[in-house]
Scaffold this active site. Sequence first.
Site, PDB file in Angstrom:
ATOM      1  CB  THR A  86      -0.641  -0.335   1.511  1.00 51.01           C
ATOM      2  OG1 THR A  86      -0.803   0.105   2.243  1.00 51.01           O
ATOM      3  CG2 THR A  86      -1.893  -0.865   1.108  1.00 51.01           C
ATOM      4  N   GLY A  94      17.315 -10.278   4.309  1.00 51.12           N
ATOM      5  CA  GLY A  94      16.892 -10.782   2.945  1.00 51.12           C
ATOM      6  C   GLY A  94      15.915 -11.480   3.359  1.00 51.12           C
ATOM      7  N   GLY A 108      12.736 -10.231   4.175  1.00 51.71           N
ATOM      8  CA  GLY A 108      11.498  -9.604   4.292  1.00 51.71           C
ATOM      9  C   GLY A 108      10.899  -8.363   5.894  1.00 51.71           C
ATOM     10  CG  LEU A 109      11.892  -9.638   9.406  1.00 52.80           C
ATOM     11  CD1 LEU A 109      12.836 -10.305  10.195  1.00 52.80           C
ATOM     12  CD2 LEU A 109      11.088  -9.433  10.170  1.00 52.80           C
ATOM     13  CB  SER A 110      12.958  -3.945   6.387  1.00 50.65           C
ATOM     14  OG  SER A 110      13.059  -2.728   5.299  1.00 50.65           O
ATOM     15  CB  SER A 146      17.817  -3.138   2.717  1.00 46.67           C
ATOM     16  OG  SER A 146      16.212  -2.816   2.012  1.00 46.67           O
ATOM     17  CD  GLU A 190      15.751  -0.581  -0.301  1.00 47.20           C
ATOM     18  OE1 GLU A 190      16.116  -0.212   1.260  1.00 47.20           O
ATOM     19  OE2 GLU A 190      15.815  -1.067  -0.229  1.00 47.20           O
ATOM     20  CG  ASP A 218      10.467  -1.149   4.024  1.00 46.84           C
ATOM     21  OD1 ASP A 218      10.051  -1.654   4.213  1.00 46.84           O
ATOM     22  OD2 ASP A 218      11.179  -1.595   2.972  1.00 46.84           O
ATOM     23  CE1 TYR A 267       7.668  -3.801  -2.636  1.00 45.14           C
ATOM     24  CE2 TYR A 267       8.635  -2.745  -3.975  1.00 45.14           C
ATOM     25  CZ  TYR A 267       8.141  -2.563  -2.887  1.00 45.14           C
ATOM     26  OH  TYR A 267       7.452  -1.852  -1.884  1.00 45.14           O
TER      27      TYR A 267
HETATM   28  P1  ADP Z   1      15.674  -6.667   3.454  1.00 42.18           P
HETATM   29  O1  ADP Z   1      15.337  -5.553   3.982  1.00 42.18           O
HETATM   30  O2  ADP Z   1      14.120  -7.794   3.647  1.00 42.18           O
HETATM   31  O3  ADP Z   1      16.334  -7.294   4.620  1.00 42.18           O
HETATM   32  P2  ADP Z   1      16.550  -7.011   1.133  1.00 42.18           P
HETATM   33  O4  ADP Z   1      16.781  -7.850   0.148  1.00 42.18           O
HETATM   34  O5  ADP Z   1      15.726  -5.348   0.890  1.00 42.18           O
HETATM   35  O6  ADP Z   1      15.685  -7.379   1.748  1.00 42.18           O
HETATM   36  O7  ADP Z   1      17.691  -5.916   2.116  1.00 42.18           O
HETATM   37  C1  ADP Z   1      18.929  -7.341   1.979  1.00 42.18           C
HETATM   38  C2  ADP Z   1      21.412  -6.561   1.991  1.00 42.18           C
HETATM   39  O8  ADP Z   1      20.004  -5.783   2.595  1.00 42.18           O
HETATM   40  C3  ADP Z   1      21.391  -7.559   1.410  1.00 42.18           C
HETATM   41  O9  ADP Z   1      21.926  -8.079   0.930  1.00 42.18           O
HETATM   42  C4  ADP Z   1      23.076  -6.377   1.486  1.00 42.18           C
HETATM   43  O10 ADP Z   1      23.416  -5.981   0.428  1.00 42.18           O
HETATM   44  C5  ADP Z   1      22.218  -4.933   2.334  1.00 42.18           C
HETATM   45  N1  ADP Z   1      22.217  -5.379   3.391  1.00 42.18           N
HETATM   46  C6  ADP Z   1      21.619  -5.495   4.874  1.00 42.18           C
HETATM   47  N2  ADP Z   1      22.216  -5.869   6.355  1.00 42.18           N
HETATM   48  C7  ADP Z   1      23.473  -5.231   6.168  1.00 42.18           C
HETATM   49  C8  ADP Z   1      24.689  -4.393   6.609  1.00 42.18           C
HETATM   50  N3  ADP Z   1      24.432  -4.355   8.251  1.00 42.18           N
HETATM   51  N4  ADP Z   1      25.601  -3.859   5.987  1.00 42.18           N
HETATM   52  C9  ADP Z   1      25.684  -3.863   5.081  1.00 42.18           C
HETATM   53  N5  ADP Z   1      25.003  -4.573   3.923  1.00 42.18           N
HETATM   54  C10 ADP Z   1      23.714  -4.589   4.452  1.00 42.18           C
HETATM   55 MG    MG Z   2      14.943  -3.914   2.366  1.00 37.90          MG
END
Ligand code: ADP
Ligand code: MG
Length: 383
Positions: A34, A122, A124-126, A128, A160, A172, A221
């Site tokens: 949404t 990765g 889905g808990l963000s 990123s 992002e 997020d 997405y």
């Molecule tokens: P989600 O946000 O749901 O965990 P995403 O695919 O959006 O999944 O984001 C995951 C990506 O975010 C990872 O592959 C990595 O590149 C980046 N990331 C996550 N945590 C860190 C971190 N602590 N340091 C650097 N990059 C990170």
């Molecule tokens: Mg993400």
Amino acid sequence: MKDRLSEEFLKLYGRNAEIFAQAPGRIEFIGNHTDYNGGLVMGVAIDKVVMVALAPRQDRKLRFGSIRSREVVEVDMGDLTPRRREYNWVNYPLGVFKFLKEAGMSAESGFDMLDISNLPGGAGLSSSAAIEMSSAFAMSSLFGFKADLKTLVRIGRKSENEFLGMPCGILDQGVSGFGKANSIVFIDCLAEDFSTYPLPEGCKFWLFNSTKKHALVDGFYAARHAECAEAAKILSAGGDERLLRAFSLEDLESAKAAMKENVYRRAKHVIEENARVMRARELLLSGDISGVGKLLTASHRSSQLLFENSCDELDCLVDLLENRNGVYGARLSGGGFGGAVMALTDSSFSESDADDVAIAYAKRFGKKPVVFDCAAGDGAKLV
Ligand code: ADP
Ligand code: MG
């Protein structure tokens, strides 16, 4: 966590870090896809975080370290462009730095940075958004940049969207920024208005991570994002283009003949989901948690059937959880196409209940999901 990060920083860079900040991951409580449609969403910041440490440098280098791979990636401040794919993790903090500078942060020299996390990536808990928001807090503190929280949230999202190429909405970064212990964050994404409500006592969140990798940046997405935009364009019918939030089910039915079937179903999901979020807020405020739980599961079914961003693994987890004692409701949490299911439960739901679900799931998919419970934690902050 901070002690470990301090030690690792000293080991890697041979000097002490000066600034520490952390930001949480989030559960998408209800409100699926949404946000970028200008709609309504509720999320919960969880008690699992990314923490970053920074120390200033005298030259114009930015150095990003990784505890896991023990590598350090060096970027010249004059070259704030995305790093290539194998160093994609650098792009999250690097994009934030670039957009902080564009927003007026003055930085004449660089920094060394290292992060640590207890948040699965990765899933889905963000994670990123957690790295973006923790970086935003740490960098703005290091360079004395005074920005309000909403500005930092917007910068996280911009990074992002534009640096990583992931067309996410404000959920997020908004929840990672505005989250509060024992609270739920309600966002009106059109007004970019954030408010928090106390969570009812005695309820718990359980996460069942299918560990099936979602690949948000790479496709599904963005495809859903494009379908929603197409629906909104048809509904706007040549007038000022508005987001899906502006339209009712009646509007949608009138325009149905002009839409491809998939576009119609995506729009129906988003329009009905906005209504579920409104209703969930009313029920939360009146203390009807069972009613909220039913809306959570209804949201999942809509993802499964209309938005088609679920998958067999997530559907199976929701099927297993739906009618169990102690479970109010369950749904995929986040973009979908893999990742985690969250269940809202009462305090009677136990480790062994969760394990029963995991065992039944493993019978079908060959391996157990990663299961953990979590509480609502604070949003981004210096530590
Ligand atoms: P989600 O946000 O749901 O965990 P995403 O695919 O959006 O999944 O984001 C995951 C990506 O975010 C990872 O592959 C990595 O590149 C980046 N990331 C996550 N945590 C860190 C971190 N602590 N340091 C650097 N990059 C990170
Ligand atoms: Mg993400």
